[in-house]
Design a protein around this motif. Structure first.
Motif, PDB file in Angstrom:
ATOM      1  N   PRO A   1    -115.956  36.928 -48.763  1.00 17.42           N
ATOM      2  CA  PRO A   1    -115.943  36.406 -47.386  1.00 17.42           C
ATOM      3  C   PRO A   1    -114.656  36.750 -46.644  1.00 17.42           C
ATOM      4  CG  PRO A   1    -115.781  34.601 -48.983  1.00 17.42           C
ATOM      5  CD  PRO A   1    -115.944  35.866 -49.778  1.00 17.42           C
ATOM      6  N   ARG A   2    -113.610  37.126 -47.353  1.00 13.03           N
ATOM      7  CA  ARG A   2    -112.360  37.425 -46.659  1.00 13.03           C
ATOM      8  C   ARG A   2    -112.316  38.877 -46.170  1.00 13.03           C
ATOM      9  NH1 ARG A   2    -107.007  36.774 -49.905  1.00 13.03           N
ATOM     10  NH2 ARG A   2    -107.098  34.555 -49.399  1.00 13.03           N
ATOM     11  N   CYS A   3    -112.562  39.850 -47.073  1.00 12.20           N
ATOM     12  CA  CYS A   3    -112.401  41.252 -46.648  1.00 12.20           C
ATOM     13  C   CYS A   3    -113.738  41.935 -46.358  1.00 12.20           C
ATOM     14  CB  CYS A   3    -111.607  42.044 -47.680  1.00 12.20           C
ATOM     15  SG  CYS A   3    -112.504  42.382 -49.206  1.00 12.20           S
ATOM     16  N   GLY A   4    -114.865  41.254 -46.665  1.00 13.75           N
ATOM     17  CA  GLY A   4    -116.160  41.825 -46.312  1.00 13.75           C
ATOM     18  C   GLY A   4    -116.683  42.856 -47.289  1.00 13.75           C
ATOM     19  N   GLY A   5    -115.994  43.065 -48.410  1.00 12.79           N
ATOM     20  CA  GLY A   5    -116.490  44.000 -49.423  1.00 12.79           C
ATOM     21  C   GLY A   5    -117.716  43.432 -50.137  1.00 12.79           C
ATOM     22  N   MET A   6    -118.455  44.307 -50.805  1.00 14.03           N
ATOM     23  CA  MET A   6    -119.690  43.899 -51.483  1.00 14.03           C
ATOM     24  C   MET A   6    -119.777  44.520 -52.854  1.00 14.03           C
ATOM     25  SD  MET A   6    -123.059  44.286 -49.200  1.00 14.03           S
ATOM     26  CE  MET A   6    -123.432  43.157 -47.908  1.00 14.03           C
TER      27      MET A   6
ATOM     28  N   ARG B   1    -127.261  43.085 -44.167  1.00 13.60           N
ATOM     29  CA  ARG B   1    -126.406  42.408 -43.207  1.00 13.60           C
ATOM     30  C   ARG B   1    -124.998  42.570 -43.743  1.00 13.60           C
ATOM     31  NH1 ARG B   1    -123.135  39.044 -43.063  1.00 13.60           N
ATOM     32  NH2 ARG B   1    -123.517  38.679 -45.272  1.00 13.60           N
ATOM     33  N   GLU B   2    -124.309  43.548 -43.247  1.00 13.20           N
ATOM     34  CA  GLU B   2    -123.004  43.860 -43.794  1.00 13.20           C
ATOM     35  C   GLU B   2    -121.911  43.577 -42.785  1.00 13.20           C
ATOM     36  OE1 GLU B   2    -120.801  47.495 -46.114  1.00 13.20           O
ATOM     37  OE2 GLU B   2    -122.038  47.934 -44.397  1.00 13.20           O
ATOM     38  N   SER B   3    -120.772  43.096 -43.280  1.00 11.16           N
ATOM     39  CA  SER B   3    -119.633  42.867 -42.401  1.00 11.16           C
ATOM     40  C   SER B   3    -119.119  44.194 -41.873  1.00 11.16           C
ATOM     41  CB  SER B   3    -118.508  42.190 -43.167  1.00 11.16           C
ATOM     42  OG  SER B   3    -118.971  41.022 -43.798  1.00 11.16           O
ATOM     43  N   ALA B   4    -118.589  44.165 -40.661  1.00  8.52           N
ATOM     44  CA  ALA B   4    -117.967  45.363 -40.108  1.00  8.52           C
ATOM     45  C   ALA B   4    -116.678  45.638 -40.881  1.00  8.52           C
ATOM     46  CB  ALA B   4    -117.662  45.151 -38.636  1.00  8.52           C
ATOM     47  N   SER B   5    -116.275  46.891 -40.896  1.00  8.36           N
ATOM     48  CA  SER B   5    -115.059  47.210 -41.634  1.00  8.36           C
ATOM     49  C   SER B   5    -113.857  46.595 -40.923  1.00  8.36           C
ATOM     50  CB  SER B   5    -114.895  48.716 -41.779  1.00  8.36           C
ATOM     51  OG  SER B   5    -114.463  49.272 -40.592  1.00  8.36           O
ATOM     52  N   ARG B   6    -112.927  46.146 -41.726  1.00 10.95           N
ATOM     53  CA  ARG B   6    -111.750  45.483 -41.162  1.00 10.95           C
ATOM     54  C   ARG B   6    -110.508  46.319 -41.433  1.00 10.95           C
ATOM     55  NH1 ARG B   6    -113.424  39.323 -43.044  1.00 10.95           N
ATOM     56  NH2 ARG B   6    -115.615  39.733 -42.643  1.00 10.95           N
ATOM     57  N   PRO B   7    -109.783  46.619 -40.381  1.00 13.04           N
ATOM     58  CA  PRO B   7    -108.560  47.403 -40.587  1.00 13.04           C
ATOM     59  C   PRO B   7    -107.493  46.535 -41.236  1.00 13.04           C
ATOM     60  CG  PRO B   7    -108.796  46.801 -38.260  1.00 13.04           C
ATOM     61  CD  PRO B   7    -110.011  46.281 -38.968  1.00 13.04           C
ATOM     62  N   GLY B   8    -106.505  47.161 -41.808  1.00 12.89           N
ATOM     63  CA  GLY B   8    -105.378  46.424 -42.344  1.00 12.89           C
ATOM     64  C   GLY B   8    -105.496  46.055 -43.808  1.00 12.89           C
TER      65      GLY B   8
ATOM     66  N   ALA C   1    -115.992  46.820 -46.861  1.00 11.41           N
ATOM     67  CA  ALA C   1    -116.742  46.481 -45.647  1.00 11.41           C
ATOM     68  C   ALA C   1    -117.028  47.741 -44.832  1.00 11.41           C
ATOM     69  CB  ALA C   1    -115.943  45.485 -44.806  1.00 11.41           C
ATOM     70  N   GLY C   2    -118.271  47.906 -44.434  1.00 16.29           N
ATOM     71  CA  GLY C   2    -118.655  49.046 -43.611  1.00 16.29           C
ATOM     72  C   GLY C   2    -119.147  50.248 -44.397  1.00 16.29           C
ATOM     73  N   GLU C   3    -118.824  50.305 -45.694  1.00 20.36           N
ATOM     74  CA  GLU C   3    -119.183  51.505 -46.465  1.00 20.36           C
ATOM     75  C   GLU C   3    -120.679  51.611 -46.729  1.00 20.36           C
ATOM     76  OE1 GLU C   3    -115.130  52.631 -48.912  1.00 20.36           O
ATOM     77  OE2 GLU C   3    -116.670  51.505 -49.976  1.00 20.36           O
ATOM     78  N   LEU C   4    -121.323  50.471 -46.944  1.00 17.98           N
ATOM     79  CA  LEU C   4    -122.758  50.494 -47.220  1.00 17.98           C
ATOM     80  C   LEU C   4    -123.508  51.038 -45.996  1.00 17.98           C
ATOM     81  CD1 LEU C   4    -124.554  49.838 -49.566  1.00 17.98           C
ATOM     82  CD2 LEU C   4    -124.608  47.461 -48.836  1.00 17.98           C
ATOM     83  N   THR C   5    -123.081  50.606 -44.822  1.00 10.01           N
ATOM     84  CA  THR C   5    -123.684  51.104 -43.587  1.00 10.01           C
ATOM     85  C   THR C   5    -123.518  52.618 -43.469  1.00 10.01           C
ATOM     86  OG1 THR C   5    -123.164  49.005 -42.525  1.00 10.01           O
ATOM     87  CG2 THR C   5    -123.682  50.836 -41.071  1.00 10.01           C
ATOM     88  N   ARG C   6    -122.342  53.109 -43.843  1.00  6.38           N
ATOM     89  CA  ARG C   6    -122.087  54.557 -43.757  1.00  6.38           C
ATOM     90  C   ARG C   6    -122.942  55.319 -44.763  1.00  6.38           C
ATOM     91  NH1 ARG C   6    -115.987  55.165 -44.610  1.00  6.38           N
ATOM     92  NH2 ARG C   6    -116.413  57.374 -44.358  1.00  6.38           N
ATOM     93  N   VAL C   7    -123.145  54.739 -45.943  1.00  6.38           N
ATOM     94  CA  VAL C   7    -123.988  55.382 -46.947  1.00  6.38           C
ATOM     95  C   VAL C   7    -125.437  55.476 -46.459  1.00  6.38           C
ATOM     96  CG1 VAL C   7    -125.028  55.035 -49.230  1.00  6.38           C
ATOM     97  CG2 VAL C   7    -122.557  54.849 -48.944  1.00  6.38           C
TER      98      VAL C   7
END
Ligand code: ZN
Ligand code: ZN
Length: 170
Positions: free
Chosen positions: A30-35, A56-63, A104-110
């Motif tokens: 829940p903090r960084c959105g990774g799966m 339903r994936e979290s958007a990638s978070r910078p930083g 976060a965001g990688e699954l969407t890119r795949v």
């Protein structure tokens, strides 16, 4: 199967939770959105997501601190960095025994990569590398037939499973 609930996130150490809205075997930070997606669920999840449901994936978070090697949430061994589909440019972390970590965001890119024909391109490329041109011609023909049946869930699932086996050497 082992359960990764409460295992620390391999990126940021926050406890993982069952990802809401997805398969209960998928865990998310829940903090960084990774799966973290268990090995035997990945083909199914990718296939469902590709056909337009269940993701339903979290958007990638910078930083996020760059961490070269992250540990598997289940066995804590360092995971392997794999360029998903060899040519997608999406680098995921894989424990061959347990599953795959997507930031976060990688699954969407795949999924986008697969939807743009990356699944078929990777397979064609493997055949080229194998150097058997005649088999490649047959394979391309077979792929065209398969692509025509693209909406058929079972066919796509088989393709994803073949694909993951080739990519991760499962
Ligand atoms: Zn995290
Ligand atoms: Zn593991």
């Amino acid at each position: 199967m082992l359960d990764a609930t409460d295992a620390p996130c391999p990126r940021c150490s926050h406890p993982l939770e069952v990802a809401p809205g997805t398969d209960t075997r998928v865990h998310e930070c829940p903090r960084c959105g990774g799966m973290f997606v268990p090995r035997d669920v990945l083909a199914e999840l990718l296939c469902t997501a590709e056909l337009g449901g269940g993701l339903r994936e979290s958007a990638s978070r910078p930083g996020l601190d760059p961490v070269r090697y992250v540990p598997c949430p289940q066995c804590h061994a360092s995971m392997n960095r794999v360029n998903f589909g060899r040519v997608s440019g999406v680098i995921v972390d894989v424990c061959k025994m347990h599953g795959t970590w997507f930031d976060a965001g990688e699954l969407t890119r795949v999924i986008a990569f697969a939807a743009a024909g990356g699944l078929e391109r990777t397979r064609a490329r493997e055949k080229t590398e194998a150097g058997d041109e005649r088999q490649r011609a047959n394979e391309v023909h077979a792929q065209l037939t398969v692509i025509e049946a693209k909406d058929h869930m079972r066919t796509r699932l088989d393709m994803w499973e073949d694909f993951l086996r080739a990519v991760f050497f499962w």
